[in-house]
Design a protein around this motif. Sequence first.
Motif, PDB file in Angstrom:
ATOM      1  N   LEU A 153      33.877  41.229  41.233  1.00 28.79           N
ATOM      2  CA  LEU A 153      34.296  42.756  41.809  1.00 28.79           C
ATOM      3  C   LEU A 153      33.161  43.174  43.258  1.00 28.79           C
ATOM      4  O   LEU A 153      32.018  41.972  43.590  1.00 28.79           O
ATOM      5  CB  LEU A 153      33.781  43.818  40.899  1.00 28.79           C
ATOM      6  CG  LEU A 153      34.051  43.999  39.756  1.00 28.79           C
ATOM      7  CD1 LEU A 153      33.859  44.750  38.511  1.00 28.79           C
ATOM      8  CD2 LEU A 153      35.509  44.499  40.310  1.00 28.79           C
TER       9      LEU A 153
ATOM     10  N   HIS B 265      40.402  50.088  37.173  1.00 28.83           N
ATOM     11  CA  HIS B 265      40.045  49.351  37.997  1.00 28.83           C
ATOM     12  C   HIS B 265      39.262  48.236  38.032  1.00 28.83           C
ATOM     13  O   HIS B 265      39.398  46.211  37.570  1.00 28.83           O
ATOM     14  CB  HIS B 265      39.929  49.768  39.372  1.00 28.83           C
ATOM     15  CG  HIS B 265      40.042  48.900  40.013  1.00 28.83           C
ATOM     16  ND1 HIS B 265      40.901  48.577  41.017  1.00 28.83           N
ATOM     17  CD2 HIS B 265      39.695  48.195  40.537  1.00 28.83           C
ATOM     18  CE1 HIS B 265      40.906  47.784  42.196  1.00 28.83           C
ATOM     19  NE2 HIS B 265      39.927  47.075  41.900  1.00 28.83           N
ATOM     20  N   LEU B 266      38.668  48.422  37.473  1.00 30.92           N
ATOM     21  CA  LEU B 266      37.202  47.765  36.370  1.00 30.92           C
ATOM     22  C   LEU B 266      38.004  46.555  35.570  1.00 30.92           C
ATOM     23  O   LEU B 266      37.205  45.182  35.434  1.00 30.92           O
ATOM     24  CB  LEU B 266      36.031  48.297  36.396  1.00 30.92           C
ATOM     25  CG  LEU B 266      35.601  49.156  37.671  1.00 30.92           C
ATOM     26  CD1 LEU B 266      33.892  49.652  37.527  1.00 30.92           C
ATOM     27  CD2 LEU B 266      35.655  47.893  39.109  1.00 30.92           C
TER      28      LEU B 266
ATOM     29  N   TYR C  38      29.679  53.498  42.609  1.00 35.56           N
ATOM     30  CA  TYR C  38      30.609  53.850  43.232  1.00 35.56           C
ATOM     31  C   TYR C  38      30.745  54.425  44.006  1.00 35.56           C
ATOM     32  O   TYR C  38      31.550  55.483  44.031  1.00 35.56           O
ATOM     33  CB  TYR C  38      32.100  52.497  42.935  1.00 35.56           C
ATOM     34  CG  TYR C  38      32.406  51.436  42.398  1.00 35.56           C
ATOM     35  CD1 TYR C  38      32.070  51.004  41.445  1.00 35.56           C
ATOM     36  CD2 TYR C  38      31.971  50.261  43.743  1.00 35.56           C
ATOM     37  CE1 TYR C  38      30.887  49.661  41.162  1.00 35.56           C
ATOM     38  CE2 TYR C  38      31.827  49.078  43.583  1.00 35.56           C
ATOM     39  CZ  TYR C  38      31.530  48.519  42.473  1.00 35.56           C
ATOM     40  OH  TYR C  38      31.748  46.577  41.871  1.00 35.56           O
TER      41      TYR C  38
ATOM     42  N   SER D 279      39.935  44.790  36.509  1.00 39.82           N
ATOM     43  CA  SER D 279      39.614  43.186  37.502  1.00 39.82           C
ATOM     44  C   SER D 279      38.839  42.194  36.596  1.00 39.82           C
ATOM     45  O   SER D 279      39.050  41.162  36.332  1.00 39.82           O
ATOM     46  CB  SER D 279      38.821  44.333  38.486  1.00 39.82           C
ATOM     47  OG  SER D 279      39.505  44.770  39.256  1.00 39.82           O
ATOM     48  N   GLU D 280      38.197  42.667  35.314  1.00 38.68           N
ATOM     49  CA  GLU D 280      36.956  41.871  34.256  1.00 38.68           C
ATOM     50  C   GLU D 280      38.107  41.033  33.757  1.00 38.68           C
ATOM     51  O   GLU D 280      37.751  39.578  34.204  1.00 38.68           O
ATOM     52  CB  GLU D 280      36.162  42.580  34.036  1.00 38.68           C
ATOM     53  CG  GLU D 280      35.418  41.659  33.046  1.00 38.68           C
ATOM     54  CD  GLU D 280      34.706  42.626  31.804  1.00 38.68           C
ATOM     55  OE1 GLU D 280      33.599  42.425  31.537  1.00 38.68           O
ATOM     56  OE2 GLU D 280      35.368  43.873  31.538  1.00 38.68           O
TER      57      GLU D 280
ATOM     58  N   ASP E 291      38.151  38.699  38.552  1.00 37.14           N
ATOM     59  CA  ASP E 291      37.665  39.029  39.944  1.00 37.14           C
ATOM     60  C   ASP E 291      36.525  39.346  40.477  1.00 37.14           C
ATOM     61  O   ASP E 291      35.888  39.771  38.735  1.00 37.14           O
ATOM     62  CB  ASP E 291      38.978  40.314  40.171  1.00 37.14           C
ATOM     63  CG  ASP E 291      40.534  40.416  40.045  1.00 37.14           C
ATOM     64  OD1 ASP E 291      41.138  39.142  39.619  1.00 37.14           O
ATOM     65  OD2 ASP E 291      41.147  41.261  40.444  1.00 37.14           O
TER      66      ASP E 291
ATOM     67  N   LEU F 253      36.500  49.176  46.616  1.00 36.67           N
ATOM     68  CA  LEU F 253      38.052  48.523  46.187  1.00 36.67           C
ATOM     69  C   LEU F 253      38.932  48.919  46.430  1.00 36.67           C
ATOM     70  O   LEU F 253      39.361  50.294  45.612  1.00 36.67           O
ATOM     71  CB  LEU F 253      37.568  49.148  44.720  1.00 36.67           C
ATOM     72  CG  LEU F 253      36.479  49.231  44.270  1.00 36.67           C
ATOM     73  CD1 LEU F 253      35.693  49.357  42.589  1.00 36.67           C
ATOM     74  CD2 LEU F 253      36.111  47.698  43.410  1.00 36.67           C
TER      75      LEU F 253
ATOM     76  N   CYS G 148      42.326  51.368  44.816  1.00 36.17           N
ATOM     77  CA  CYS G 148      41.949  52.079  43.124  1.00 36.17           C
ATOM     78  C   CYS G 148      41.656  53.434  43.696  1.00 36.17           C
ATOM     79  O   CYS G 148      40.558  53.686  45.007  1.00 36.17           O
ATOM     80  CB  CYS G 148      40.212  51.354  42.789  1.00 36.17           C
ATOM     81  SG  CYS G 148      39.660  52.406  41.678  1.00 36.17           S
TER      82      CYS G 148
END
Length: 99
Positions: free
Chosen positions: A69, A58-59, A16, A62-63, A67, A34, A37
Motif C-alpha cells: 500500500l 480496497h485495503l 488517507y 489489497s492485504e 499488495d 489509492l 478506490c
Amino acid sequence: MTAAVGHNVPMPIVYYPAIIERSRRGYGVFFPDLPGCTSAGDTVAEAATNAEEALAGHLLVSEEHGDELAAPSELHAVEVDSDVAKWGGPSCAGREADD
C-alpha cells in the motif's frame, strides 16, 4: 477517511485523504493515494460514508493479495485541481480554501 486493516492483528490507524467532487448526479469520491478506490453518493454525507466502505474494502483486498500500500499523503501535499470548485467543508481538516 480512516482505515485499519487486519482482523486479528492490531494495526495503526491510517488517514488517507479523500477528494469529494460535486457532479450533476451527486458527489464522487476518490483517494489520490489509492488508484481505483472510488465511491459516490447523492449527498456529501452519503458519499463520505460510501467512501469509508470503499476504502475499507480496497485495503482488505489489497492485504489479501499481498499488495504493498502507498503511504498516505499529507493533506497539504495533495494537489488541487484548478478545474474543480473548492469546498471549505469538514474534509479540509480545518484549512480554509485558498482563493
